[in-house]
Scaffold this motif. Sequence first.
Motif, short mmCIF file in Angstrom:
data_model
loop_
_atom_site.label_atom_id
_atom_site.label_comp_id
_atom_site.label_asym_id
_atom_site.label_seq_id
_atom_site.Cartn_x
_atom_site.Cartn_y
_atom_site.Cartn_z
N CYS A 26 0.85 -1.20 0.00
CA CYS A 26 0.00 0.00 0.00
C CYS A 26 0.88 1.24 0.00
O CYS A 26 1.74 1.39 0.86
N HIS A 28 -0.22 4.35 0.43
CA HIS A 28 -0.89 5.51 1.04
C HIS A 28 -0.39 5.84 2.45
O HIS A 28 -0.32 7.01 2.82
N HIS A 29 -0.09 4.79 3.23
CA HIS A 29 0.43 4.98 4.59
C HIS A 29 -0.44 5.95 5.41
O HIS A 29 0.07 6.91 6.01
N CYS A 30 -1.72 5.70 5.43
CA CYS A 30 -2.64 6.55 6.21
C CYS A 30 -2.29 6.48 7.69
O CYS A 30 -2.08 5.39 8.22
N CYS A 33 -3.77 3.70 10.27
CA CYS A 33 -4.17 2.49 9.52
C CYS A 33 -4.13 1.27 10.43
O CYS A 33 -3.19 1.09 11.19
N TRP A 39 1.32 -3.06 4.16
CA TRP A 39 1.98 -1.96 3.43
C TRP A 39 3.16 -2.44 2.57
O TRP A 39 3.40 -1.90 1.49
N GLY A 73 -3.90 -3.40 2.33
CA GLY A 73 -3.15 -3.00 1.15
C GLY A 73 -3.97 -2.12 0.19
O GLY A 73 -5.02 -1.64 0.52
S1 SF4 Z 1 -4.27 -0.19 3.89
FE1 SF4 Z 1 -4.04 1.39 5.45
S2 SF4 Z 1 -2.61 2.87 4.55
FE2 SF4 Z 1 -3.44 1.61 2.87
S3 SF4 Z 1 -5.24 2.75 2.11
FE3 SF4 Z 1 -5.98 1.26 3.63
S4 SF4 Z 1 -6.03 2.45 5.55
FE4 SF4 Z 1 -4.71 3.59 4.12
#
Ligand code: SF4
Length: 166
Positions: A26, A28-30, A33, A39, A73
């Motif tokens: 992934c 984005h690393h929100c 999360c 990730w 992911g």
């Molecule tokens: S896996 Fe986590 S970091 Fe990736 S989009 Fe979803 S919430 Fe965001």
Amino acid sequence: MRFSKIKDNDIANGLGVTMSLWTQGCPHHCKGCFNGETWDFDAGEEFEDSDLEYILENINKNNVHRDLSILGGEPLCPENVDGVIEVCKIFKEKFPEKKIYLWTGYVVEQFNEKQRNVLNYIDVLVDGPFVQAKRNLSLMMRGSSNQRVIDVKKSLDENKIVLFQD
Ligand code: SF4
């Protein structure tokens, strides 16, 4: 495409029972999360034909009605999008009556051409990154209020975003 796991009976993602496929990797690393183990683009396993066969052969196992959920992911990042489209296409050809739910951290209005292709095969799209400041665990199928649960077929038919009603 890499994946983290397949869960045969999932009641937390989608309506009713789904078989759920977590893609691996992934970008984005929100912040906040709850799926951080997905990730790493090198973790998990390569998705093989045998994994797709497993899904197709077990989606109706024990006469339980299951739809298909695809989570991450990030299913629609460049590393995973081709594999995900292939899974959706073959699944939908074999089981046109079953729903496909897909979660992405991208926002549908910003999808590129390849990402838009997945809309031809899925029924429900939950879009947008997880935003901790907008976290709300009482929301249906999403973790933060910026995310939308979109009825894909109706949205394509009406050429506007139509939210999914259960
Ligand atoms: S896996 Fe986590 S970091 Fe990736 S989009 Fe979803 S919430 Fe965001």
